[in-house]
Scaffold this active site. Sequence first.
Site, PDB file in Angstrom:
ATOM      1  N   LYS A  89     -12.207 -11.412  20.270  1.00  0.00           N
ATOM      2  CA  LYS A  89     -11.763 -12.776  19.982  1.00  0.00           C
ATOM      3  C   LYS A  89     -10.258 -12.818  19.717  1.00  0.00           C
ATOM      4  O   LYS A  89      -9.757 -12.091  18.870  1.00  0.00           O
ATOM      5  CB  LYS A  89     -12.535 -13.329  18.784  1.00  0.00           C
ATOM      6  CG  LYS A  89     -14.043 -13.372  18.998  1.00  0.00           C
ATOM      7  CD  LYS A  89     -14.799 -13.833  17.764  1.00  0.00           C
ATOM      8  CE  LYS A  89     -14.692 -12.864  16.621  1.00  0.00           C
ATOM      9  NZ  LYS A  89     -15.598 -13.190  15.489  1.00  0.00           N
ATOM     10  N   THR A 110     -12.088 -24.066   9.668  1.00  0.00           N
ATOM     11  CA  THR A 110     -12.526 -22.961  10.526  1.00  0.00           C
ATOM     12  C   THR A 110     -13.411 -21.962   9.776  1.00  0.00           C
ATOM     13  O   THR A 110     -13.637 -20.860  10.254  1.00  0.00           O
ATOM     14  CB  THR A 110     -11.306 -22.220  11.095  1.00  0.00           C
ATOM     15  OG1 THR A 110     -10.468 -21.779  10.003  1.00  0.00           O
ATOM     16  CG2 THR A 110     -10.496 -23.112  12.016  1.00  0.00           C
ATOM     17  N   GLY A 138     -16.407 -19.958   8.788  1.00  0.00           N
ATOM     18  CA  GLY A 138     -17.674 -19.612   9.433  1.00  0.00           C
ATOM     19  C   GLY A 138     -17.657 -19.604  10.942  1.00  0.00           C
ATOM     20  O   GLY A 138     -18.723 -19.565  11.571  1.00  0.00           O
ATOM     21  N   THR A 139     -16.478 -19.616  11.551  1.00  0.00           N
ATOM     22  CA  THR A 139     -16.430 -19.660  13.014  1.00  0.00           C
ATOM     23  C   THR A 139     -17.007 -18.388  13.649  1.00  0.00           C
ATOM     24  O   THR A 139     -17.707 -18.449  14.657  1.00  0.00           O
ATOM     25  CB  THR A 139     -14.983 -19.875  13.514  1.00  0.00           C
ATOM     26  OG1 THR A 139     -14.121 -18.936  12.858  1.00  0.00           O
ATOM     27  CG2 THR A 139     -14.510 -21.288  13.216  1.00  0.00           C
ATOM     28  N   GLY A 140     -16.707 -17.224  13.058  1.00  0.00           N
ATOM     29  CA  GLY A 140     -17.235 -15.977  13.611  1.00  0.00           C
ATOM     30  C   GLY A 140     -18.741 -15.905  13.531  1.00  0.00           C
ATOM     31  O   GLY A 140     -19.412 -15.471  14.485  1.00  0.00           O
ATOM     32  N   CYS A 141     -19.299 -16.340  12.409  1.00  0.00           N
ATOM     33  CA  CYS A 141     -20.758 -16.377  12.237  1.00  0.00           C
ATOM     34  C   CYS A 141     -21.388 -17.318  13.257  1.00  0.00           C
ATOM     35  O   CYS A 141     -22.391 -16.989  13.909  1.00  0.00           O
ATOM     36  CB  CYS A 141     -21.117 -16.832  10.825  1.00  0.00           C
ATOM     37  SG  CYS A 141     -20.312 -15.934   9.491  1.00  0.00           S
TER      38      CYS A 141
END
Length: 282
Positions: free
Chosen positions: A190, A225, A227-230
Amino acid sequence: MDVLGFSAQTREVEDMSTSYCAILSIAGSDSGGGAGIQADIKSISANGGYAASVITASTAQNTQGVTDIHPIPVPHIIEQMKAVFDDISFSAIKIGMLHSSEVINAVQNTLKAYKMTHIVFDPVMIATSGDKLLNDDAVQSLKDFLPHVMLITPNIPEAELLIGHKIDINNLEISSQELAELYHTSVLLKGGHLKLTDTMTDILYNYKSKKTTVIHNKTIETKNTHGTGCSLSSSIATYIGLGFSLEEACIKACEYLNIAIEKGKDKILGHGHGPVNHFWKQ
């Protein structure tokens, strides 16, 4: 094979036309609801899956930060996994933060005992502040686990810790390939931390096909933003569970999250970094 004192059950293959697409999230709980298990459940549900969960830790958390972490005892984590695996057939599994070597090894061994595949691992290792969240022993256990999953989704700081060198826009693509070959798994690297242009660039390297896919989405200016990775990793797992190829799943999940960020960029929740708008489709 008996790995932890129990054996994998043989379950009948479910007819997907009459069954839910069940996706399991193994991660920590965020009391603020923006990340962790809560974000996973929202993301899985929004993209057409049925979400089940195994909680590895409970956090006292809100939009401004984490004030306390309570690790779930390892035997109880194993019992949670046994309970759902003995009863439910899962199409894919998403793994979030595993905070110790003991937890990492227990999760890995239980997944092996139940012959689980289609595993998407978001290797949460670096805090927003830049601090490492895992000690050296846990980092090594995590590295040893990576070859046993289908896909990892590191951000730039996490990828740098895994690969041992700095990553920038010039070596982003080759770094994704280097990570994949080093850990024998597919990698979605990412690029959000680069923030160099009005275009967000993520690089998928498929370890099996040796194919690179460059995914572009527009950069959105917002503080929401959390919690975007989760949310991204759990939506990828959902699309894989629904039968999409790895490339299709990653492209669709990146697009879903990008719109979720855009639709939530001006919403207000709390006083810090708010969540994305998971249910923008509704």
